[in-house]
Structure formats: C-alpha cells, structure tokens
Motif scaffolding. Structure first.
Motif, PDB file in Angstrom:
ATOM      1  N   GLY A 172      -6.718   4.836   3.807  1.00 17.89           N
ATOM      2  CA  GLY A 172      -8.051   4.543   4.705  1.00 17.89           C
ATOM      3  C   GLY A 172      -8.877   5.501   3.625  1.00 17.89           C
ATOM      4  O   GLY A 172      -9.864   5.286   3.905  1.00 17.89           O
ATOM      5  N   ALA A 232     -10.059   0.332   7.632  1.00 19.31           N
ATOM      6  CA  ALA A 232      -9.435  -0.018   6.866  1.00 19.31           C
ATOM      7  C   ALA A 232      -7.778  -0.797   7.946  1.00 19.31           C
ATOM      8  O   ALA A 232      -8.049  -1.736   6.965  1.00 19.31           O
ATOM      9  CB  ALA A 232      -8.014   1.291   6.435  1.00 19.31           C
ATOM     10  N   GLU A 247       0.567  -1.321   0.677  1.00 23.88           N
ATOM     11  CA  GLU A 247       0.342   0.404   0.052  1.00 23.88           C
ATOM     12  C   GLU A 247       0.774   1.226   0.218  1.00 23.88           C
ATOM     13  O   GLU A 247       1.682   1.702   0.890  1.00 23.88           O
ATOM     14  CB  GLU A 247      -0.730  -0.305   1.062  1.00 23.88           C
ATOM     15  N   GLY A 290     -11.650   5.479   2.054  1.00 22.75           N
ATOM     16  CA  GLY A 290     -13.421   4.854   1.307  1.00 22.75           C
ATOM     17  C   GLY A 290     -13.778   5.533   0.382  1.00 22.75           C
ATOM     18  O   GLY A 290     -14.278   4.187  -0.750  1.00 22.75           O
ATOM     19  N   ARG A 314      -7.036  -4.492   6.839  1.00 25.36           N
ATOM     20  CA  ARG A 314      -5.191  -4.448   6.594  1.00 25.36           C
ATOM     21  C   ARG A 314      -5.174  -5.537   7.841  1.00 25.36           C
ATOM     22  O   ARG A 314      -4.145  -6.412   6.744  1.00 25.36           O
ATOM     23  CB  ARG A 314      -4.504  -3.150   7.210  1.00 25.36           C
ATOM     24  N   GLU A 340     -13.878   5.255   8.709  1.00 30.45           N
ATOM     25  CA  GLU A 340     -12.876   4.571   7.614  1.00 30.45           C
ATOM     26  C   GLU A 340     -11.494   4.175   7.896  1.00 30.45           C
ATOM     27  O   GLU A 340     -11.284   3.326   7.446  1.00 30.45           O
ATOM     28  CB  GLU A 340     -12.531   6.204   6.320  1.00 30.45           C
TER      29      GLU A 340
END
Length: 187
Positions: A146, A162, A139, A148, A166, A158
């Motif tokens: 993060g 995230a 990433e 979204g 993850r 969000e």
C-alpha cells in the motif's frame, strides 16, 4: 530405567510450551488488505464481514470500508499512517506466516506434487511468496504493497488507493461488485 525415562519425558512434555503448528494453505486466508483469517473457510468469513449490507455482494465502498477497518487495527498509535514499527508488528504478530519460508508455487500443469514433470502444458506457474501463498492476490506483503510513494510509511490515503486497485483486480468484468462465487480461487 526405561520407566524413569518415560516419566521424565512425560513431565518435560507437560511443562514445555505448545508448539504452534504452521497453518496450511487450507487453514489460513489472507484478505486483500492483509488481514489473516485462520481455520475454517477464511475467505467466506472475510467476505461475510466485508459485505456490510449482507446482499451477497461486496461493493467498492464496502471493500474500502473493510480495508479502512483493518488499517485502524494496524495503525496502533492512531497517527493516520502505518510506519515501520507497525509494519514490523504486522509481520511478527498479526500475520507471521507471510515471512516464514520461501515460496509455494504448488504443482503446475502436468506436474506431480513432488515437482517431477509428467509433461508440462502451458506456461510455468508463477511462484507465490509471502502473503500471496494464502491470498487471492499475488502480493507478498499487503501492508508494504500500500506504500504508493515508497517512503516506508502507508498513509490512510495510500491505503484507500491500494484498496481501490485491489478491488479492480478482483473485479475484472468491472461490474462494481464482488461475489464469493466469482472471486478467484487461492493458489
């Protein structure tokens, strides 16, 4: 003449600000939430901090709590979201290494470090850019990752989503815990 040049060079060197050395992949670790750990074993340092109950495993709740802690550091004005200015601060001050220079795929199977092929075995390595060069996840920009709804701001909700995503990537067997030994190696 040579003596005065050497003296002038020494004075200039003492007065010049120290140049920061760019971290190497072995001296910088970017946590799954994007927090930089410099020097030593950053992965182990991140893990020890995230493992709140010190049982040798990081649960989803501990992982989310660690992500929330870092979110609060990013959210400088404490308005519950990381906006463009705060993201810029992340890129410029918190983890500037992620915006410096290209990608580092590293030598692939059958390649020498200079990129010349001996014989390729298997697929071509996926280039890693940004934070992915220093992280367990591919990433490039974890803060923007993060976002979204793609509105250029990351809300606390969000950020939690995230973190959950993850965690699932890092827990492929789905046992609900991460251990230092089972975490993927950095590239």
């Amino acid at each position: 003449m040579l003596r005065s040049l050497l003296l002038a060079g020494a004075v200039a060197a003492l007065g010049a600000p120290a140049l920061a050395q760019a971290p190497t992949p072995s001296s910088l670790f970017i946590s799954p939430s994007g927090e930089p750990f410099r020097g030593g074993d950053g992965k182990a340092a991140w893990f020890a901090g995230a493992d709140a109950d010190h049982d040798g495993a990081v649960s989803l709740a501990e992982f989310r709590a660690d992500a929330a802690r870092f979110f609060k550091l990013l959210d400088v004005n404490a308005d519950g979201q990381v906006d463009g200015i705060e993201n810029r601060r992340y890129e410029d001050e918190v983890a500037p290494e992620i915006t410096r220079g290209g990608f580092d795929p590293g030598p692939g199977p059958g390649e020498r470090p200079n990129g010349r092929f001996i014989k390729r075995i298997g697929p071509k390595p996926v280039p890693r850019e940004g934070a992915a060069r220093f992280s367990m996840l591919n990433e490039p920009q974890p803060v923007r990752g993060g976002d979204g709804d793609l509105n250029q701001r990351v809300s606390a909700v969000e950020w939690t989503k995230a973190a959950t995503r993850r965690f699932a990537i890092l827990d492929p067997d789905g046992d609900g815990k991460l251990t230092l030994e089972t975490l993927p190696r950095r590239p």
